[in-house]
Write a protein that holds these residues in place. Structure first.
Motif, PDB file in Angstrom:
ATOM      1  N   THR A 154       0.898  -1.388  -0.012  1.00  0.00           N
ATOM      2  CA  THR A 154       0.030   0.010   0.152  1.00  0.00           C
ATOM      3  C   THR A 154       0.793   1.375  -0.094  1.00  0.00           C
ATOM      4  O   THR A 154       0.323   2.355  -0.062  1.00  0.00           O
ATOM      5  CB  THR A 154      -0.994   0.072   1.197  1.00  0.00           C
ATOM      6  OG1 THR A 154      -0.330  -0.174   2.540  1.00  0.00           O
ATOM      7  CG2 THR A 154      -1.847  -1.191   1.265  1.00  0.00           C
ATOM      8  N   ASN A 155       2.146   1.341   0.187  1.00  0.00           N
ATOM      9  CA  ASN A 155       3.089   2.353   0.090  1.00  0.00           C
ATOM     10  C   ASN A 155       3.270   2.880  -1.355  1.00  0.00           C
ATOM     11  O   ASN A 155       3.126   2.311  -2.295  1.00  0.00           O
ATOM     12  CB  ASN A 155       4.513   1.916   0.620  1.00  0.00           C
ATOM     13  CG  ASN A 155       5.340   3.212   0.842  1.00  0.00           C
ATOM     14  OD1 ASN A 155       4.877   3.992   1.113  1.00  0.00           O
ATOM     15  ND2 ASN A 155       6.573   2.806   0.696  1.00  0.00           N
ATOM     16  N   ARG A 156       3.237   4.062  -1.117  1.00  0.00           N
ATOM     17  CA  ARG A 156       3.086   4.970  -2.656  1.00  0.00           C
ATOM     18  C   ARG A 156       4.553   5.097  -2.889  1.00  0.00           C
ATOM     19  O   ARG A 156       4.766   6.337  -3.384  1.00  0.00           O
ATOM     20  CB  ARG A 156       2.343   6.290  -2.317  1.00  0.00           C
ATOM     21  CG  ARG A 156       0.935   6.283  -2.260  1.00  0.00           C
ATOM     22  CD  ARG A 156       0.395   7.550  -2.353  1.00  0.00           C
ATOM     23  NE  ARG A 156      -1.053   7.439  -2.048  1.00  0.00           N
ATOM     24  CZ  ARG A 156      -1.893   8.409  -2.397  1.00  0.00           C
ATOM     25  NH1 ARG A 156      -1.601   9.500  -3.304  1.00  0.00           N
ATOM     26  NH2 ARG A 156      -3.360   8.158  -2.459  1.00  0.00           N
ATOM     27  N   THR A 157       5.302   4.188  -3.046  1.00  0.00           N
ATOM     28  CA  THR A 157       6.896   4.258  -3.537  1.00  0.00           C
ATOM     29  C   THR A 157       7.065   3.024  -4.603  1.00  0.00           C
ATOM     30  O   THR A 157       6.802   1.719  -3.982  1.00  0.00           O
ATOM     31  CB  THR A 157       7.946   4.178  -2.375  1.00  0.00           C
ATOM     32  OG1 THR A 157       7.497   5.314  -1.537  1.00  0.00           O
ATOM     33  CG2 THR A 157       9.218   4.050  -2.950  1.00  0.00           C
ATOM     34  N   TYR A 158       7.228   3.292  -5.812  1.00  0.00           N
ATOM     35  CA  TYR A 158       7.547   2.319  -6.803  1.00  0.00           C
ATOM     36  C   TYR A 158       9.070   1.906  -6.497  1.00  0.00           C
ATOM     37  O   TYR A 158       9.901   2.769  -6.790  1.00  0.00           O
ATOM     38  CB  TYR A 158       7.308   2.835  -8.241  1.00  0.00           C
ATOM     39  CG  TYR A 158       7.525   1.929  -9.061  1.00  0.00           C
ATOM     40  CD1 TYR A 158       6.915   0.740  -9.181  1.00  0.00           C
ATOM     41  CD2 TYR A 158       8.525   2.221 -10.279  1.00  0.00           C
ATOM     42  CE1 TYR A 158       7.448  -0.365 -10.136  1.00  0.00           C
ATOM     43  CE2 TYR A 158       8.818   1.351 -11.149  1.00  0.00           C
ATOM     44  CZ  TYR A 158       8.279   0.243 -11.302  1.00  0.00           C
ATOM     45  OH  TYR A 158       8.509  -0.735 -12.424  1.00  0.00           O
ATOM     46  N   ASP A 159       9.565   0.586  -6.425  1.00  0.00           N
ATOM     47  CA  ASP A 159      10.636   0.173  -6.109  1.00  0.00           C
ATOM     48  C   ASP A 159      10.910  -0.945  -7.026  1.00  0.00           C
ATOM     49  O   ASP A 159      10.855  -2.087  -6.414  1.00  0.00           O
ATOM     50  CB  ASP A 159      10.874  -0.090  -4.770  1.00  0.00           C
ATOM     51  CG  ASP A 159      12.355  -0.384  -4.388  1.00  0.00           C
ATOM     52  OD1 ASP A 159      13.264  -0.289  -5.061  1.00  0.00           O
ATOM     53  OD2 ASP A 159      12.536  -0.449  -3.139  1.00  0.00           O
ATOM     54  N   PRO A 160      11.535  -0.695  -8.393  1.00  0.00           N
ATOM     55  CA  PRO A 160      11.544  -1.869  -9.229  1.00  0.00           C
ATOM     56  C   PRO A 160      12.933  -2.765  -8.802  1.00  0.00           C
ATOM     57  O   PRO A 160      13.683  -2.294  -8.003  1.00  0.00           O
ATOM     58  CB  PRO A 160      11.396  -1.462 -10.459  1.00  0.00           C
ATOM     59  CG  PRO A 160      11.841  -0.065 -10.151  1.00  0.00           C
ATOM     60  CD  PRO A 160      11.387   0.351  -8.802  1.00  0.00           C
ATOM     61  N   GLY A 161      12.952  -4.030  -9.273  1.00  0.00           N
ATOM     62  CA  GLY A 161      14.089  -4.593  -9.101  1.00  0.00           C
ATOM     63  C   GLY A 161      13.544  -6.080  -8.259  1.00  0.00           C
ATOM     64  O   GLY A 161      12.876  -5.968  -7.386  1.00  0.00           O
ATOM     65  N   LEU A 162      14.644  -7.032  -8.440  1.00  0.00           N
ATOM     66  CA  LEU A 162      14.392  -8.135  -7.574  1.00  0.00           C
ATOM     67  C   LEU A 162      15.244  -8.443  -6.595  1.00  0.00           C
ATOM     68  O   LEU A 162      16.560  -8.315  -6.573  1.00  0.00           O
ATOM     69  CB  LEU A 162      14.674  -9.377  -8.617  1.00  0.00           C
ATOM     70  CG  LEU A 162      13.730  -9.385  -9.894  1.00  0.00           C
ATOM     71  CD1 LEU A 162      14.125 -10.689 -10.713  1.00  0.00           C
ATOM     72  CD2 LEU A 162      12.061  -9.536  -9.373  1.00  0.00           C
ATOM     73  N   ARG A 163      14.688  -8.178  -5.485  1.00  0.00           N
ATOM     74  CA  ARG A 163      15.345  -8.421  -4.119  1.00  0.00           C
ATOM     75  C   ARG A 163      14.266  -8.876  -3.026  1.00  0.00           C
ATOM     76  O   ARG A 163      13.176  -9.070  -3.343  1.00  0.00           O
ATOM     77  CB  ARG A 163      15.805  -6.970  -3.651  1.00  0.00           C
ATOM     78  CG  ARG A 163      16.669  -6.231  -4.596  1.00  0.00           C
ATOM     79  CD  ARG A 163      17.303  -4.896  -4.058  1.00  0.00           C
ATOM     80  NE  ARG A 163      16.117  -3.968  -3.292  1.00  0.00           N
ATOM     81  CZ  ARG A 163      15.555  -3.094  -3.949  1.00  0.00           C
ATOM     82  NH1 ARG A 163      15.893  -2.869  -5.476  1.00  0.00           N
ATOM     83  NH2 ARG A 163      14.709  -2.188  -3.717  1.00  0.00           N
ATOM     84  N   ASP A 164      15.039  -9.234  -1.748  1.00  0.00           N
ATOM     85  CA  ASP A 164      13.947  -9.789  -0.758  1.00  0.00           C
ATOM     86  C   ASP A 164      13.097  -8.801  -0.624  1.00  0.00           C
ATOM     87  O   ASP A 164      13.103  -7.603  -0.358  1.00  0.00           O
ATOM     88  CB  ASP A 164      14.829  -9.818   0.471  1.00  0.00           C
ATOM     89  CG  ASP A 164      14.261 -10.175   1.831  1.00  0.00           C
ATOM     90  OD1 ASP A 164      13.066 -10.068   1.603  1.00  0.00           O
ATOM     91  OD2 ASP A 164      14.956 -10.809   2.559  1.00  0.00           O
ATOM     92  N   PRO A 165      11.694  -9.061  -0.594  1.00  0.00           N
ATOM     93  CA  PRO A 165      10.567  -8.161  -0.475  1.00  0.00           C
ATOM     94  C   PRO A 165      10.470  -7.510   0.718  1.00  0.00           C
ATOM     95  O   PRO A 165      10.151  -6.125   0.554  1.00  0.00           O
ATOM     96  CB  PRO A 165       9.213  -9.124  -0.772  1.00  0.00           C
ATOM     97  CG  PRO A 165       9.569 -10.215  -0.596  1.00  0.00           C
ATOM     98  CD  PRO A 165      11.226 -10.394  -0.952  1.00  0.00           C
TER      99      PRO A 165
END
Length: 546
Positions: A154-165
């Motif tokens: 629900t956070n309004r930050t787009y953080d692409p890339g594959l990492r530990d969620p």
């Protein structure tokens, strides 16, 4: 000179895509007037040439699959152009994904529906946005998982890339349900899930359609000893190791090309149980409600986008000595399209309001949402390709050229009828609701009766619908007929109560009284078209004139 350009239409940029009166009135009526400033902000951005270019580039340069890196290591990654990430970033920043689930204000889901319609510059990236929105209520069937991941969804930050969620600032979620032998019949799935000593399950199987495979988390269905069960599968496991999701290929689709849709294999992938074992279909029911609503929003957005382009073209293009918009037959076509668009948007906003109140515990609104979403999803998503195709034709040959955007909009429209249950599935689901949850029928007619007495043509249509439902002979054969009638009655009820008289009159004369042809532009004589056409104005024409 042989190449002097004249009588061509100026680009439709610099307008506010949220200027649709039916949308704005619906936002106010359904309790989200407080959100209009942000809706307008997003609408102005959507109307810019920059945003239009993002959508065009994301479509023109589709995602690319990389199964291995240059050294031969398995990576299973999809590469997107920067424009796609700009679209995603904007959508997430404006809360089109999961933000309403973290907002206690009445109308939060209405505001989100309006923003989702307003941000209509590209349909493809809307898929992961919609799935993230829909995953949250299903995930709540496992409170521990919801506590871990909902704040990030629900956070309004787009953080692409594959990492530990759990190391990321924001997450995107997907769904991995259908298999090639089953399609919409998810109970036919053959993917298996075997419990492990640590409480996880190991999944093995092949999924036929998994869109947005670079998402962080996926809801999926798999068979356990108890039956079809829902699981949450992360792309990256806690600690940073890649989960065993193998990408087979990306689908080469008619439209929706900016969105990667893939076939995947679970090769001993780790999943966490969501909901009761063996009750996977029931676990995802709320998710289905959310994605069906988004199908209706997408169809309404496509119709409005196409109508706006057609009306803009007609206001600036001359033929046979007059502007197109001043010619009676073109006015008939545009007004007919406007009625269709307004009917779709108005009923969509009513359903967005029902959804908002249903998630807050209103059982009556939940009952209405259950059946009204099924019938509306069926009908509006069937009408959208026809409406957009007619609007495209208003531009003549230019409408058929990729540079003018409507070709891209047109290719998107069939998907909305296919996604989350094609026409037959939606129609039969409406019948299933009537049979298993008869209180939903009561809720439907309670809503329809609010407009009773406003127009004799509406009253006749309502009476015909009631008669249609008195017989159960060949009811599956008649499912589409019944559901279409229900959808038209529901749209008519909303327009009679909330739309200008000219719009409601045209709808009742054509869609309900059937004084109408088989194509758009067959409105009967005697209707007042001027007020209908005025509601297609974006404000752009006035700025050009000044």
């Amino acid at each position: 000179m042989t190449h002097e350009v004249f009588n061509q239409v100026p680009p439709l940029v610099g307008h506010n895509t949220a200027a649709d009166p039916a949308l704005r009135e619906g936002v106010e009526r359904e309790g989200a007037a407080w959100a209009l400033p942000e809706i307008d902000e997003l609408g102005r951005l959507a109307g810019t040439e920059e945003a239009r270019d993002w959508g065009r580039l994301a479509e023109r340069v589709p995602p690319r699959l990389h199964t291995h890196d240059r050294y031969g290591h398995r990576v299973d990654e999809v590469e997107y152009v920067p424009a796609y990430h700009r679209l995603m970033e904007t959508a997430v920043e404006h809360g089109l994904h999961g933000a309403p689930w973290a907002d206690d204000r009445p109308g939060a889901h209405v505001a989100r529906a309006a923003r989702f319609m307003t941000w209509s510059v590209d349909a493809g990236h809307g898929c992961p946005i919609s799935m993230t929105y829909a995953v949250v209520p299903a995930l709540r069937a496992n409170p521990e998982l919801a506590a871990r991941f909902e704040p990030l969804l629900t956070n309004r930050t787009y953080d692409p890339g594959l990492r530990d969620p759990e190391t990321k600032r924001g997450l995107i979620a997907g769904m991995s349900m259908t298999e090639k032998q089953g399609g919409s019949d998810v109970r036919a799935n053959t993917t298996t899930a075997v419990p492990q000593a640590d409480g996880t399950h190991v999944l093995r199987g092949h999924k036929w359609f998994t869109s947005a495979p670079m998402s962080d988390l996926f809801l999926t269905l798999a068979q356990t000893d108890a039956g079809v069960t829902c699981f949450l599968v992360p792309r990256v496991l806690p600690g940073g190791e890649a989960n065993a999701m193998r990408f087979v290929r990306l689908k080469d689709k008619l439209g929706n090309r900016s969105n990667a849709s893939s076939e995947i294999e679970y090769d001993a992938a780790v999943g966490w149980l969501v909901g009761e074992e063996g009750r996977g279909v029931r676990t995802i029911v709320e998710m289905v409600n959310m994605t069906r609503l988004d199908c209706v929003i997408g169809a309404a957005a496509g119709m409005r986008t196409a109508l706006t382009a057609a009306a803009h073209h007609a206001r600036h293009r001359s033929a046979f000595g007059r502007l197109l918009v001043d010619q009676p037959l073109m006015r008939n076509v545009l007004a007919d399209l406007a009625v269709e668009s307004e009917a779709a948007t108005t009923v969509m906003m009513r359903l967005a309001g029902a959804n908002d109140r249903a998630v807050r515990g209103d059982e009556g609104e939940a009952a209405l949402r259950r059946i009204a979403l099924a019938v509306t999803k069926y009908h509006v998503c069937k009408r959208a390709p026809m409406a957009v195709g007619e609007a495209l034709e208003c531009l003549g040959g230019n409408g058929y050229i990729e540079d003018f955007d409507l070709a891209r909009v047109y290719r998107e429209m069939p998907l909305l009828s296919i996604w989350e249950g094609s026409g037959n599935v939606a129609a039969l689901d409406a019948l299933r609701a009537m049979a298993r949850e008869p209180h939903t029928v009561d809720a439907f007619f309670a809503e329809a009766d609010l407009a009773a007495g406003a127009d004799a043509r509406y009253d006749d249509a309502l009476a015909r619908l009631r008669k249609e439902l008195t017989s159960f002979d060949d009811i599956e054969l008649r499912a589409r007929r019944i559901v279409e009638q229900m959808a038209l009655v529901l749209q008519g009820s909303q327009l009679l109560r909330h739309a200008p008289a000219a719009v409601a009159d045209a709808f009742c004369a054509t869609r309900l009284d059937r004084d109408w042809g088989g194509a758009f532009g067959t409105l009967p004589a005697g209707l007042d078209l001027a007020p209908i056409l005025e509601r297609t104005e974006t404000g752009y024409a006035a700025r050009v004139a000044s």
